[in-house]
Design a protein around this motif. Sequence first.
Motif, PDB file in Angstrom:
ATOM      1  N   TRP A 280      -8.650  19.647   6.665  1.00  0.00           N
ATOM      2  CA  TRP A 280      -9.528  18.607   6.113  1.00  0.00           C
ATOM      3  C   TRP A 280      -9.513  17.493   6.969  1.00  0.00           C
ATOM      4  O   TRP A 280     -10.353  16.792   7.360  1.00  0.00           O
ATOM      5  N   SER A 281      -8.145  17.050   7.249  1.00  0.00           N
ATOM      6  CA  SER A 281      -7.987  15.880   8.219  1.00  0.00           C
ATOM      7  C   SER A 281      -8.459  16.151   9.301  1.00  0.00           C
ATOM      8  O   SER A 281      -9.000  15.187  10.156  1.00  0.00           O
ATOM      9  N   ASP A 282      -8.076  17.379   9.884  1.00  0.00           N
ATOM     10  CA  ASP A 282      -8.582  17.377  11.222  1.00  0.00           C
ATOM     11  C   ASP A 282     -10.106  17.344  11.619  1.00  0.00           C
ATOM     12  O   ASP A 282     -10.417  16.938  12.527  1.00  0.00           O
ATOM     13  N   VAL A 283     -10.755  17.715  10.569  1.00  0.00           N
ATOM     14  CA  VAL A 283     -12.158  17.565  10.967  1.00  0.00           C
ATOM     15  C   VAL A 283     -12.662  16.288  10.423  1.00  0.00           C
ATOM     16  O   VAL A 283     -14.024  15.986   9.984  1.00  0.00           O
TER      17      VAL A 283
ATOM     18  N   GLY B  78      -3.467   5.525  10.233  1.00  0.00           N
ATOM     19  CA  GLY B  78      -2.544   5.750  11.779  1.00  0.00           C
ATOM     20  C   GLY B  78      -3.438   6.874  12.408  1.00  0.00           C
ATOM     21  O   GLY B  78      -4.736   7.302  11.996  1.00  0.00           O
ATOM     22  N   SER B  79      -2.466   7.427  13.237  1.00  0.00           N
ATOM     23  CA  SER B  79      -2.987   8.563  14.128  1.00  0.00           C
ATOM     24  C   SER B  79      -3.069   9.627  13.424  1.00  0.00           C
ATOM     25  O   SER B  79      -2.461  10.087  12.445  1.00  0.00           O
ATOM     26  N   LYS B  80      -4.353  10.508  13.620  1.00  0.00           N
ATOM     27  CA  LYS B  80      -4.724  11.725  13.196  1.00  0.00           C
ATOM     28  C   LYS B  80      -3.575  12.759  13.635  1.00  0.00           C
ATOM     29  O   LYS B  80      -3.406  13.773  12.962  1.00  0.00           O
ATOM     30  N   PHE B  81      -2.978  12.670  14.878  1.00  0.00           N
ATOM     31  CA  PHE B  81      -2.377  13.624  15.487  1.00  0.00           C
ATOM     32  C   PHE B  81      -1.068  12.748  15.901  1.00  0.00           C
ATOM     33  O   PHE B  81      -0.906  12.495  17.038  1.00  0.00           O
ATOM     34  N   PRO B  82      -0.152  12.331  14.968  1.00  0.00           N
ATOM     35  CA  PRO B  82       1.076  11.368  15.465  1.00  0.00           C
ATOM     36  C   PRO B  82       2.007  12.276  16.362  1.00  0.00           C
ATOM     37  O   PRO B  82       3.211  11.233  16.859  1.00  0.00           O
ATOM     38  N   GLY B  83       2.119  13.366  16.565  1.00  0.00           N
ATOM     39  CA  GLY B  83       3.087  14.036  17.475  1.00  0.00           C
ATOM     40  C   GLY B  83       4.277  14.773  16.862  1.00  0.00           C
ATOM     41  O   GLY B  83       4.427  14.493  15.685  1.00  0.00           O
TER      42      GLY B  83
ATOM     43  N   MET C   4       0.682  -1.124  -0.121  1.00  0.00           N
ATOM     44  CA  MET C   4       0.107  -0.115  -0.002  1.00  0.00           C
ATOM     45  C   MET C   4       0.703   1.394   0.030  1.00  0.00           C
ATOM     46  O   MET C   4       1.798   1.372   0.820  1.00  0.00           O
ATOM     47  N   GLN C   5       0.552   2.130  -0.904  1.00  0.00           N
ATOM     48  CA  GLN C   5       1.364   3.505  -0.980  1.00  0.00           C
ATOM     49  C   GLN C   5       0.729   4.531   0.163  1.00  0.00           C
ATOM     50  O   GLN C   5      -0.322   4.350   0.311  1.00  0.00           O
ATOM     51  N   ASP C   6       1.776   4.970   0.768  1.00  0.00           N
ATOM     52  CA  ASP C   6       1.268   6.325   1.667  1.00  0.00           C
ATOM     53  C   ASP C   6       2.011   7.256   1.461  1.00  0.00           C
ATOM     54  O   ASP C   6       3.149   7.402   0.713  1.00  0.00           O
ATOM     55  N   PHE C   7       1.182   8.547   1.504  1.00  0.00           N
ATOM     56  CA  PHE C   7       1.940   9.671   1.130  1.00  0.00           C
ATOM     57  C   PHE C   7       1.954  10.888   2.411  1.00  0.00           C
ATOM     58  O   PHE C   7       0.859  10.744   3.327  1.00  0.00           O
ATOM     59  N   SER C   8       2.576  11.702   2.338  1.00  0.00           N
ATOM     60  CA  SER C   8       2.494  12.667   3.221  1.00  0.00           C
ATOM     61  C   SER C   8       1.760  13.801   2.898  1.00  0.00           C
ATOM     62  O   SER C   8       1.254  13.851   1.704  1.00  0.00           O
ATOM     63  N   VAL C   9       1.394  14.779   3.710  1.00  0.00           N
ATOM     64  CA  VAL C   9       0.428  15.859   3.260  1.00  0.00           C
ATOM     65  C   VAL C   9       0.948  16.754   2.169  1.00  0.00           C
ATOM     66  O   VAL C   9       0.551  17.116   1.203  1.00  0.00           O
ATOM     67  N   ARG C  10       2.539  16.834   2.015  1.00  0.00           N
ATOM     68  CA  ARG C  10       3.325  17.572   1.094  1.00  0.00           C
ATOM     69  C   ARG C  10       3.316  16.775  -0.236  1.00  0.00           C
ATOM     70  O   ARG C  10       3.211  17.343  -1.229  1.00  0.00           O
TER      71      ARG C  10
END
Length: 175
Positions: free
Chosen positions: A30-33, A40-45, A1-7
């Motif tokens: 848009w991710s926050d809402v 994974g985590s919406k807020f990874p730290g 599975m491909q995953d991407f950063s917000v950038r």
Amino acid sequence: MQDFSVRDIADRIRRPHEEMGTVVDRIRGWSDVGLIEVLGSKFPGTGSRRSYGPEAIIDAIILTALTDAGLAAVRVGHFVTDAGQTVLSFGRLGACEVLDPKKKGRPTFLVICGPAPSPSTVFISYGETRLNQLPPGAPWTIILNLTEYFRPLRGIVNAVLERGTVKIWLTEKED
């Protein structure tokens, strides 16, 4: 599975006149809402990045198109059919029509009408949009030409419908 950063997503959907930071902030919002799904985590730290699947590219284009049409993207969550389909799920179906390498890509439109008999009516129209499909009494209608919105992704993103499930993946290889 491909995953991407917000950038990664912002780089693929950014309009020529937009600052990268503006697009990144919009996608994060848009991710926050909950409009764009985070793997994974919406807020990874601090020091960690959010990861997204390739469908986030399609969703971000649909949300950008709705924003271009003057609609607040956060209202998209209210546009659900009686069967539970959302504007974004219809957008993904439209992407299959436009980005499936085996299809010729007939003109594809996402039509959103509101608030008529139900809070909203959402459907995909292939070929020419038929105004007789619009519910009577709908005070407004937004028609997005998905063929044009997804055109920049041709050859970069593939989308196919397999056994009722939309599959989206990036075709380009990155260094």
